[in-house]
Each structure stands twice: as C-alpha cells, then as structure tokens.
Design a protein around this motif. Structure first.
Motif, mmCIF file in Angstrom:
data_model
loop_
_atom_site.group_PDB
_atom_site.id
_atom_site.type_symbol
_atom_site.label_atom_id
_atom_site.label_comp_id
_atom_site.label_asym_id
_atom_site.label_seq_id
_atom_site.Cartn_x
_atom_site.Cartn_y
_atom_site.Cartn_z
ATOM 1 N N MET A 1 0.830 -1.198 0.000
ATOM 2 C CA MET A 1 0.000 0.000 0.000
ATOM 3 C C MET A 1 0.869 1.256 0.000
ATOM 4 N N THR A 2 0.353 2.365 -0.518
ATOM 5 C CA THR A 2 1.128 3.573 -0.692
ATOM 6 C C THR A 2 1.305 4.314 0.622
ATOM 7 N N GLU A 3 2.382 5.137 0.683
ATOM 8 C CA GLU A 3 2.676 5.940 1.859
ATOM 9 C C GLU A 3 1.514 6.883 2.166
ATOM 10 N N GLY A 4 1.136 6.994 3.419
ATOM 11 C CA GLY A 4 0.089 7.913 3.817
ATOM 12 C C GLY A 4 -1.295 7.314 3.816
ATOM 13 N N LYS A 5 -1.433 6.130 3.243
ATOM 14 C CA LYS A 5 -2.759 5.508 3.236
ATOM 15 C C LYS A 5 -3.157 5.051 4.625
ATOM 16 N N PHE A 6 -2.168 4.630 5.405
ATOM 17 C CA PHE A 6 -2.453 4.169 6.762
ATOM 18 C C PHE A 6 -2.504 5.340 7.732
ATOM 19 N N LYS A 7 -3.336 5.193 8.731
ATOM 20 C CA LYS A 7 -3.386 6.188 9.797
ATOM 21 C C LYS A 7 -2.295 5.899 10.826
ATOM 22 N N LYS A 8 -1.993 6.923 11.619
ATOM 23 C CA LYS A 8 -0.975 6.774 12.647
ATOM 24 C C LYS A 8 -1.550 6.038 13.860
ATOM 25 N N LEU A 9 -0.681 5.295 14.524
ATOM 26 C CA LEU A 9 -1.091 4.551 15.714
ATOM 27 C C LEU A 9 -1.126 5.503 16.911
ATOM 28 N N PRO A 10 -2.222 5.554 17.659
ATOM 29 C CA PRO A 10 -2.350 6.549 18.735
ATOM 30 C C PRO A 10 -1.736 6.116 20.056
ATOM 31 N N TYR A 11 -0.553 5.518 20.032
ATOM 32 C CA TYR A 11 0.076 5.081 21.279
ATOM 33 C C TYR A 11 0.525 6.303 22.092
ATOM 34 N N GLY A 12 0.083 6.366 23.331
ATOM 35 C CA GLY A 12 0.473 7.452 24.213
ATOM 36 C C GLY A 12 -0.295 8.744 23.991
ATOM 37 N N ILE A 13 -1.281 8.755 23.100
ATOM 38 C CA ILE A 13 -2.046 9.967 22.803
ATOM 39 C C ILE A 13 -3.402 9.879 23.492
ATOM 40 N N ASP A 28 -13.891 3.823 17.838
ATOM 41 C CA ASP A 28 -15.090 4.615 18.110
ATOM 42 C C ASP A 28 -15.843 4.099 19.346
ATOM 43 N N LYS A 29 -15.877 4.926 20.383
ATOM 44 C CA LYS A 29 -16.645 4.623 21.600
ATOM 45 C C LYS A 29 -17.758 5.642 21.815
ATOM 46 N N THR A 30 -18.071 6.414 20.771
ATOM 47 C CA THR A 30 -19.013 7.524 20.964
ATOM 48 C C THR A 30 -20.459 7.071 21.135
ATOM 49 N N MET A 31 -20.756 5.823 20.805
ATOM 50 C CA MET A 31 -22.135 5.351 20.997
ATOM 51 C C MET A 31 -22.535 5.362 22.473
ATOM 52 N N TYR A 32 -21.517 5.344 23.362
ATOM 53 C CA TYR A 32 -21.830 5.349 24.791
ATOM 54 C C TYR A 32 -22.277 6.721 25.286
ATOM 55 N N ILE A 33 -21.993 7.765 24.520
ATOM 56 C CA ILE A 33 -22.544 9.086 24.862
ATOM 57 C C ILE A 33 -24.069 9.013 24.831
ATOM 58 N N GLU A 34 -24.588 8.480 23.751
ATOM 59 C CA GLU A 34 -26.031 8.332 23.605
ATOM 60 C C GLU A 34 -26.598 7.450 24.715
ATOM 61 N N GLN A 35 -25.901 6.365 25.013
ATOM 62 C CA GLN A 35 -26.380 5.425 26.029
ATOM 63 C C GLN A 35 -26.443 6.082 27.399
ATOM 64 N N LEU A 262 -9.691 -4.280 17.905
ATOM 65 C CA LEU A 262 -8.233 -4.320 17.802
ATOM 66 C C LEU A 262 -7.796 -4.679 16.385
ATOM 67 N N TYR A 263 -8.426 -5.676 15.783
ATOM 68 C CA TYR A 263 -8.053 -6.076 14.428
ATOM 69 C C TYR A 263 -8.340 -4.963 13.427
ATOM 70 N N ALA A 264 -9.447 -4.229 13.637
ATOM 71 C CA ALA A 264 -9.757 -3.102 12.753
ATOM 72 C C ALA A 264 -8.700 -2.006 12.897
ATOM 73 N N LEU A 265 -8.240 -1.773 14.107
ATOM 74 C CA LEU A 265 -7.199 -0.794 14.360
ATOM 75 C C LEU A 265 -5.898 -1.193 13.660
ATOM 76 N N MET A 266 -5.573 -2.478 13.708
ATOM 77 C CA MET A 266 -4.365 -2.962 13.044
ATOM 78 C C MET A 266 -4.451 -2.738 11.536
ATOM 79 N N THR A 267 -5.595 -3.041 10.953
ATOM 80 C CA THR A 267 -5.786 -2.839 9.516
ATOM 81 C C THR A 267 -5.645 -1.367 9.151
ATOM 82 N N GLU A 268 -6.224 -0.519 9.993
ATOM 83 C CA GLU A 268 -6.235 0.922 9.716
ATOM 84 C C GLU A 268 -4.844 1.533 9.823
#
Length: 574
Positions: A1-13, A28-35, A262-268
């Motif tokens: 895959m080309t450079e920049g297609k992947f997002k950065k890993l948010p370790y420590g952020i 995405d954990k924003t559904m819990y706002i509604e809950q 977790l697997y979705a995060l790895m793909t992203e």
C-alpha cells in the motif's frame, strides 16, 4: 500500500482533538454518549484499571459537550457513531475538568494546600477558556486569587453559569488517586489524612457536597472516573446523586478494545499480521467487568505498546511483548498488602491463578484489611478479572500473561525480602537457561533455583511451599531470561502442563522447548517417590500425544520432584 494511506497509531495519545485532526486511528466509543444520556440519572461514576483509555474517553466527552467546540463538531465527530446520531445536548455545556492526580499526600497541611490549589487552578483555567463569554472575567480571576480560593472558587463557577445561562458538565479524572496514595502509605499518618480530609467535614467531603449543591441548579451532568471505588462509601452521604456504571454489563466494552476493534485498528494503521508470531490474546486480552458482559477486552495501552514496537522495528523480541510500565505495578501490589491475610490471598491467586469471591461495589480505606474487600480492589485495578459465575460468588482470575508476570515478580521480590540469604547471579542463571535451550540439559537451572532460592526460604515463606509455590518461583526466574516465554498451566489439548517453555520467536536458534511436570513431597514422604514419578510420567505421555505437541522433535519433557526444600530429582522423559 502507498505511503500515507495508513493512519498513525495513537500510542500514548490521550487528547481526542489531536487524534481526530492529525490522522491518527480512533476506536469509536461515541455510541456510549447516547447510552449515558438515556440513563435516568445524569451523574455517573465509572471505574477502570490503569492504562485502559479513561483519559481519552474524558477528552472525547469534553469536545462533544463543550459549547465552544460546536463549530468543529463535524470535523471531529462527523464520521463517528455520534456524528451520525447526535444527541440533543451536544455542544451545550461549559465543561469544568478536574484531574486529581499528583496531589501532595506527604502531610495533612500539604494535602489541604495541594487539593485547594488544584481546585483553584482548575477554576482559573475554566475562566480563561470561556473568557469571551464572561463579561467580568478579570474581576472574577482577581476574586479567586484574593478572596475565594479553593472550594469557594466553585461558587464563582456556579455564578458564571447562571449569568451566561449555560449549564455545567463537570468531569473528574483520577478522583481516587490521592486516596490510593494514602492507602499505599500504609501508615497511621496516611490513615489520619484520609479520615480527616475525606470523612466527616473534611476538605474532600466538602468539595463533593459543593458538587451536590450545584446539581440542584446549574450542574446538569457529572462524570467521575478512577481506578478503584475506595472512596465511594465515604462519599455516599455527601454525594449520593451519582450512579456507578462500572460493573453494569451494558458498559462492559465502553473502554478497552474488543478483538474486532483491535483487528480493525491494526488494519487501519498498517500492522502486518504476518509480523505477529505471538498470541496477542494471551498477553493482553481477558478483561471482563460483569458476568453478563458480551466481550472480553484487551488492555488498550498494552496492545498499542506492542503494535508500536512492530511498526517501529518491523520485529518483536520478548522484552517488547510486556509493557515496561507494568513494572510500577510490582511496588503497588506490595504497598497494598497490609496484613498476612491479604498477602496470603495474593499468593493464592498467584499459585492457583484464580479465587472465588463477591465483587463489592463500594468501600472505604479501613475495609482494606478484609480479604473480601482487598480482592475486590484487585478486580477494579485489573489484577484479576471475571472468569465465570460460581455458587456463592464469582470466580476471579488473572486476566492475561502480562499481568501474570506482575504476580511472579511480586512473589520473587517478596520472597527475597523475607529470605535475605537468597541470591541472584545473573550470569550463572543465564548460563543455566542456555543449557536447557541448546544442550537439552535441565539440571543446571533446577540446581540453580534449588540452591539460590528454595533452600534459603524463610520460615514464613515455607508456609506456602508446595508444588504450586515451586512453580511460581521457577517461572519468575525463567522470566528474567530472554530465551524462553514461560507459560503456566499450558493447555496441550489433553490436559494442562505445569510449565511450558516456548522459545523466543526471534531466537530460532534455540534448539529445544520444554514441558515440565512438577511434584512435591514432604521430607518424610520419600516412600511416595515411585508413585509420584509414575503419575507424572502418565501425565506427560498424555500431553505429548495431544495434537499441539505430537511429533515434536524439538520438544523435551521432564519430571521434577522436590522432596522438602533441599532435595530434587529430575527424570528426563524425552
């Protein structure tokens, strides 16, 4: 895959805006706002272990509810669940954020000054943030510094809310941090500060009573988080308007990563699964916060640490598997153990891997001497988790291998402290483990631990000396080496082996892996040696016939039988 297609890993952020505006991946954990908005109560407690994503979640809440973030709503939330399903209260509050970590607990006066100063600083930051909405902001700041410091400054915030017709959302992070520090002090001074400041008419109690007063007018929502419920019982009468969502099954997955997430995060982020030659679930997964919770969870900080190592180096080594931040938990465990009952409970968990108890929702500092409350504290801290329901309680066990190493290290250090004659020769230990790996010779390692650890045990430690205690110490010393990944109660497919030594995936030159079966006899039970050896041999035969181990030419098996603390025999089986 080309450079920049992947997002950065948010370790420590942990800043939501940084993640959403700088091309970081976000689970995405924003559904819990509604809950949570659909809950009948608007004031919530939520407790999770360290490094479980609390700060990021709070940052997300802040940006969602802050009235000054309305213009950036689509940019930060547009493609998330809550962006597609916004609630009526989005961007409608002035948000007041407290963080009670780092409060000075060295003495009562120091605590008073530090706690009051933190409140004052938080209110000052609040006024600066909303200064364009506040006509007399400079006058109010001057009042805080000269007339109304500490808790009194809260009344200025309430006045601002009434004047601007803007209700408040109050967020409190690390609400229990100073209480945990006081508990860890294990002294009369720590107990006195806790009693004087948190109970009766103490400063902390006054603060929460002020929140309760505000809830009758301008404080519309409150979200409080920390790592333990240790203050909830003492705060109840002063702040009895909040509901504890911590062990509600509907909120089991609100923080932490499910396997799918977790697997979705790895793909992203472009983590190549082919680089991962260890079982991530074994190391980081396993957390469950209610018996009816739908999914077990990965510790997000541990998982992100590991993925960050892969992205940085393109490979892994054994030290990279365990987050070094876990080392701080060794000392924390020791400080929590104030009596022999709690010490014995920790050793039981380390030996058996589990314990049955009831989870208590709230308690106070003086209850920590009770085993039941102590076990509940370990649960909230993430050092044990729910394994299943049992008659008369919940079966709680060590969630994963990473946390298991915390127990091993705790037992090893505790044993060395109570048995001063124990010694550690790193070079000799390393050579002994190498002999197992390259020569298939187990004797040097068992002999090393026997002479340097077992034979030096104090009378206090001898109370626990049995097959399981032997196993813990053998594992804890093995973990010091980078050659093997030691596993306790390894599932072979035909039973559970006492110890399985898996080679470090980055050291393919390791010639042998090992399965060890352990037995222990008292000094007056030597006549039982043949029977013990026969039983162990049958167990090993069953294990190596199982599909996971069958046909392995690189696998060594052995029976190790200890008689008392000074004598051992090794029977090589293959």
């Amino acid at each position: 895959m080309t450079e920049g297609k992947f997002k950065k890993l948010p370790y420590g952020i942990s800043n939501f805006e940084t993640i959403r505006t700088n091309h970081y991946a976000y689970v995405d954990k924003t559904m819990y706002i509604e809950q949570m908005e659909n809950e009948s109560t608007r004031y919530h407690f939520f407790i999770r272990p360290r490094k479980f994503g609390k700060s990021l979640f709070l940052s997300m809440l802040t940006h969602y509810y802050d009235i000054l973030s309305a213009e950036r709503f689509d940019m930060m939330f547009g493609d998330l669940y809550i962006g597609q399903h916004p609630t009526p209260r989005k961007n409608s509050f002035a948000v007041l954020e407290f963080d009670f970590s780092g409060i000075d607990t060295s003495g009562e006066e120091e605590f008073k000054m530090s706690f009051s100063r933190r409140i004052q600083q938080t209110v000052v930051s609040f006024i600066y943030h909303y200064r364009d909405m506040i006509p007399d902001a400079e006058t109010l700041l001057n009042q805080i510094y000269t007339e109304r410091p500490g808790i009194e400054a809260m009344n200025i915030v309430y006045s601002i809310a009434r004047t601007t017709l803007t209700n408040l959302f109050i967020i409190i992070d690390e609400y229990d941090h100073f209480a945990n520090d006081l508990i860890a002090m294990g002294s009369c001074m720590g107990d006195d500060i806790y009693r004087h400041m948190i109970r009766a008419n103490g400063l902390v109690r006054d603060f929460y009573e002020t929140l309760k007063t505000g809830s009758k007018s301008v404080v519309e929502r409150i979200f409080i988080t920390g790592i333990s419920p240790v203050m909830l019982d003492d705060l109840t009468s002063g702040f009895n308007v909040a509901i504890n969502l911590s062990i509600d099954p509907l909120y089991n997955e609100m923080m932490g990563f499910s396997q799918t997430e977790l697997y979705a995060l790895m793909t992203e982020t472009g983590v190549d699964p082919s680089r991962i030659n260890v079982d991530m679930s074994l190391y980081y997964n396993g957390y469950l916060f209610h018996v009816d919770g739908k999914k077990r969870l990965y510790n997000p900080s541990m998982s992100l640490y590991f993925l960050d190592r892969i992205l940085r180096t393109g490979k892994i080594t054994v030290p990279d598997i365990i987050d070094p931040n876990l080392k701080t938990d060794y000392g924390r465990l020791k400080r929590l153990v104030h009596n022999d009952n709690n010490r014995d409970a920790l050793i039981k968990i380390a030996k058996d891997g589990a314990i049955t108890a009831n989870i208590i929702e709230k308690f106070s500092m003086d209850m920590m001497f009770s085993e039941e409350y102590f076990i509940s504290l370990l649960f909230y801290m993430g050092l044990i988790t729910i394994k299943g329901q049992e008659l008369g309680g919940v079966r709680l066990g060590i969630p994963n291998f990473s946390i298991e190493t915390v127990y091993w290290e705790y037992i090893r250090r505790l044993t060395r402290e109570s048995s001063p004659l124990m010694t550690v020769d790193s070079r000799q230990l390393s050579e002994a483990v190498k002999a197992m790996a390259t020569d298939g010779d187990l004797f040097p390692y068992i002999d090393y631990v026997s002479k340097n650890a077992f034979s030096k045990l104090s009378d206090k430690d001898l109370r626990h000396f049995d097959e399981k205690y032997i196993k813990i110490l053998l594992l804890s010393y093995l973990f010091q080496s980078e050659i093997y990944i030691p596993m306790s109660e390894y599932e072979t497919g035909s039973g559970y082996a006492d110890i399985f030594l898996q080679r470090n995936p980055q050291l393919p030159q390791i010639k042998y892996e090992w399965v060890l079966e352990l037995k222990y006899l008292k000094t007056n039970e030597e006549a039982k040696l043949p029977q013990a050896r026969e039983e162990a041999a049958e167990q090993l035969k069953r294990y190596i016939r199982a599909h996971r181990l069958a046909g392995r030419t690189d696998l060594k098996t052995a029976i190790v039988i200890f008689t008392g603390k000074n004598s051992f025999q090794i029977s090589a089986q293959g």
